[in-house]
Structure formats: C-alpha cells, structure tokens
Design an enzyme around this catalytic site. Structure first.
Site, PDB file in Angstrom:
ATOM      1  N   ARG A  23       5.441 -11.297  -8.448  1.00 48.72           N
ATOM      2  CA  ARG A  23       5.329 -10.992  -9.877  1.00 48.72           C
ATOM      3  C   ARG A  23       5.985  -9.637 -10.133  1.00 48.72           C
ATOM      4  O   ARG A  23       6.569  -9.027  -9.251  1.00 48.72           O
ATOM      5  CB  ARG A  23       3.865 -10.955 -10.315  1.00 48.72           C
ATOM      6  CG  ARG A  23       3.068  -9.879  -9.604  1.00 48.72           C
ATOM      7  CD  ARG A  23       1.622  -9.891 -10.014  1.00 48.72           C
ATOM      8  NE  ARG A  23       0.894  -8.778  -9.383  1.00 48.72           N
ATOM      9  CZ  ARG A  23      -0.406  -8.601  -9.467  1.00 48.72           C
ATOM     10  NH1 ARG A  23      -1.144  -9.460 -10.133  1.00 48.72           N
ATOM     11  NH2 ARG A  23      -0.976  -7.564  -8.877  1.00 48.72           N
ATOM     12  N   ASP A  35       2.773 -10.110   4.908  1.00 57.23           N
ATOM     13  CA  ASP A  35       2.371  -8.717   4.686  1.00 57.23           C
ATOM     14  C   ASP A  35       3.458  -7.828   5.280  1.00 57.23           C
ATOM     15  O   ASP A  35       3.848  -8.014   6.446  1.00 57.23           O
ATOM     16  CB  ASP A  35       1.029  -8.487   5.396  1.00 57.23           C
ATOM     17  CG  ASP A  35       0.412  -7.128   5.131  1.00 57.23           C
ATOM     18  OD1 ASP A  35       1.139  -6.185   4.762  1.00 57.23           O
ATOM     19  OD2 ASP A  35      -0.815  -7.001   5.316  1.00 57.23           O
ATOM     20  N   ASN A  67      10.637  -3.771  -2.131  1.00 58.57           N
ATOM     21  CA  ASN A  67       9.954  -3.575  -3.409  1.00 58.57           C
ATOM     22  C   ASN A  67       8.437  -3.488  -3.272  1.00 58.57           C
ATOM     23  O   ASN A  67       7.767  -2.889  -4.122  1.00 58.57           O
ATOM     24  CB  ASN A  67      10.334  -4.728  -4.343  1.00 58.57           C
ATOM     25  CG  ASN A  67       9.503  -4.766  -5.603  1.00 58.57           C
ATOM     26  OD1 ASN A  67       9.738  -4.029  -6.543  1.00 58.57           O
ATOM     27  ND2 ASN A  67       8.493  -5.645  -5.622  1.00 58.57           N
ATOM     28  N   TYR A 102       0.440   8.229  -2.603  1.00 59.32           N
ATOM     29  CA  TYR A 102       1.539   7.458  -3.189  1.00 59.32           C
ATOM     30  C   TYR A 102       2.818   8.298  -3.237  1.00 59.32           C
ATOM     31  O   TYR A 102       3.894   7.843  -2.821  1.00 59.32           O
ATOM     32  CB  TYR A 102       1.137   7.005  -4.590  1.00 59.32           C
ATOM     33  CG  TYR A 102       2.135   6.127  -5.292  1.00 59.32           C
ATOM     34  CD1 TYR A 102       2.191   4.756  -5.031  1.00 59.32           C
ATOM     35  CD2 TYR A 102       3.019   6.648  -6.237  1.00 59.32           C
ATOM     36  CE1 TYR A 102       3.100   3.942  -5.689  1.00 59.32           C
ATOM     37  CE2 TYR A 102       3.929   5.840  -6.897  1.00 59.32           C
ATOM     38  CZ  TYR A 102       3.969   4.492  -6.623  1.00 59.32           C
ATOM     39  OH  TYR A 102       4.877   3.686  -7.276  1.00 59.32           O
ATOM     40  N   LYS A 158       6.383   7.658  -1.365  1.00 58.09           N
ATOM     41  CA  LYS A 158       7.617   7.467  -2.124  1.00 58.09           C
ATOM     42  C   LYS A 158       8.639   8.567  -1.855  1.00 58.09           C
ATOM     43  O   LYS A 158       9.849   8.320  -1.923  1.00 58.09           O
ATOM     44  CB  LYS A 158       7.291   7.375  -3.619  1.00 58.09           C
ATOM     45  CG  LYS A 158       6.474   6.152  -4.007  1.00 58.09           C
ATOM     46  CD  LYS A 158       7.191   4.852  -3.653  1.00 58.09           C
ATOM     47  CE  LYS A 158       6.465   3.621  -4.171  1.00 58.09           C
ATOM     48  NZ  LYS A 158       7.183   2.368  -3.862  1.00 58.09           N
TER      49      LYS A 158
END
Length: 268
Positions: free
Chosen positions: A16, A76, A103, A169, A173
């Site tokens: 999605r 996974d 992604n 996070y 990143k």
C-alpha cells in the site's frame, strides 16, 4: 515507448502507500514488478494499522491492469534468506532485474531517552538493516547481468534534519544516506546508480497521530516540522514520480544524490 519497457523492478513495502504507488507507476512505464511486503504488524510499537495480504494482492491487481507481469511474496526485510529467495524466483519468472526500490519502513514516536531498547531496535532493523539486506540480496544479480541498474532508497526529511521525537527513525534515515553514498561509489564502475529520496509527510496512513501530542507538550519544537509550501502532506504518487525518474534513463547520470520532495521543509 514507456521509459521502463523491458525492465524489472523489485519493490519492498509494496502492499500500500508509497510502495503500491511506485509499483503501479513503474508498471505504467513498462516495468514488470516483484512486490514484497511483510503484510502484518512488524513491531508491537507500531500503532497504525499494518499492511495486509489483501492489500498486497490489490497491488498485484493494479499492476496487472497496467498490462504488466507481477510476482508478489510476503517477506520481512529483516529476513535475508527470504529476500534472496524471492529475488531468485522473481528473476527466474520475469527474466532479469534492473531497478531496486527499498521502500519498506516503520515509524513511531518518543523522546530519545524514553525509547525502549526494543522500540529503537525494531526501527533500526527494518529501516536501516532491512535496506542493507535488500541491497545484499539484489546487487549480485545487477552486477552479474552487467547491464547497469538503479537502486532507489526511500529516506525522509528526517534523513537530512534532526526531527524531534524521532531519534530512532531519524538515525535510520540518516543511515541509509551514508549507505547510498557508499554504494554509489562502490557500484559506479558497474553503471549501477544509487540515490535516496527525501519526502516530507506522505499521505500513507503510516501515522498513529501521537506526534501531535508530543508537539503540544513541546510547542517550541513544532516549527521544525513546518513546510514552506502551503500543503500539509504529499501524495504517494508524488514520490512514485521521482522513483520513475531516477529509474529511467532520464536519471542515468545521477548517483549518490539526495532528492528532496519536502515541500521546502529543509529550507526552514
């Protein structure tokens, strides 16, 4: 002719949101798709609804509607053997591999010193180590084919800026930026390009709305999240547009670059 005719793309987190939009857009450009997703909750600290098997099947349906072939698998990104298996199966069925879109990722919030070890580790394992495993599973095929390729890693504004309440996070990143820059140097001789894309917030549903409560408790930090342009979020298709550009020959001289789709947030 579509820009990616005859190409095959491998996309993680494809059930999605951005992953689905990327799969559909690359298919519209002529690529066949290997689409994977964990299709369940990847961590007890993820509070938004997880992707599902049905959503991954819907992605496959949308790709087929573009007239392209697709192989889907529930994998996974923390599972290297699973990644290697689906790459082998995808190449056997679709004939080759040209584009890798890393992604898959998760997000949750908390003050740095309040994060639990598990909360920290789950984000790092998926968002950073999962990207490395994706690369490890795909790069040997790209090199062996000897026809170049494009690796596109989805980072974030948080990959270029210190975002409050997102230490784990942001660390993950930022980490993929270093990984991409290193890979761009290592893979340049093979004509394999490696770039990162840095969105501001994307309308994917990957948010449990708890960020607002943290900002309300520390309002002086709120402006760090503010974009310059008058839009609260970008759409998944906006990121997919950039993926298609970097995957195509229009981006053939671009590598080691951080492409910002950030509404001007990094100018603040």
């Amino acid at each position: 002719m579509a820009r990616l005719t005859g190409k095959v793309a491998f996309i993680t987190g494809a059930a999605r949101g951005q992953g689905r939009a990327e799969a559909v857009r690359l298919a519209a450009e002529g690529a066949d798709i290997i689409a994977i997703d964990i299709a369940r909750n990847p961590s007890p600290h993820v509070k938004y609804a997880p992707a599902t098997e049905a959503e991954l099947e819907e992605t496959a349906k949308l790709v087929k509607e573009q007239g392209r072939r697709v192989l889907t698998r529930e994998v996974d990104v923390r599972d290297l053997a699973g990644l290697e298996s689906v790459v082998r199966d995808g190449v056997a069925e679709l004939g080759r591999l040209d584009i890798v879109v890393a992604n898959a990722g998760i997000a949750n919030y908390g003050l740095t010193w309040d994060l639990s070890e598990e909360q920290w580790q789950d984000v790092i394992d998926i968002n950073l180590t999962g990207v490395w495993k994706t690369v490890k599973a795909t790069v040997p095929t790209l090199i062996e084919q000897g026809q170049g390729g494009s690796i596109i890693i989805i980072s974030s504004v948080a990959g270029l800026k210190g975002m409050p309440f997102l230490a784990h996070y942001a660390s993950s990143k930022h980490g993929v930026v270093g990984l991409a820059k290193t890979l761009a140097n290592e893979l340049g001789e093979h004509d394999i390009r490696v770039n990162t894309i840095h969105p501001h917030g994307v309308r994917t549903g990957m948010n449990d709305n708890s960020l607002q409560s943290f900002i309300e408790k520390s309002p002086d930090l709120g402006p760090i999240y503010m974009p310059a342009l008058p839009y609260p979020l970008v759409e998944p298709e906006d990121i997919a547009n950039m993926v298609a550009f970097l995957a195509s020959d229009e981006g053939k001289y671009i590598t080691g670059t951080q492409l910002r789709v950030d509404l001007g947030a990094l100018n603040r």
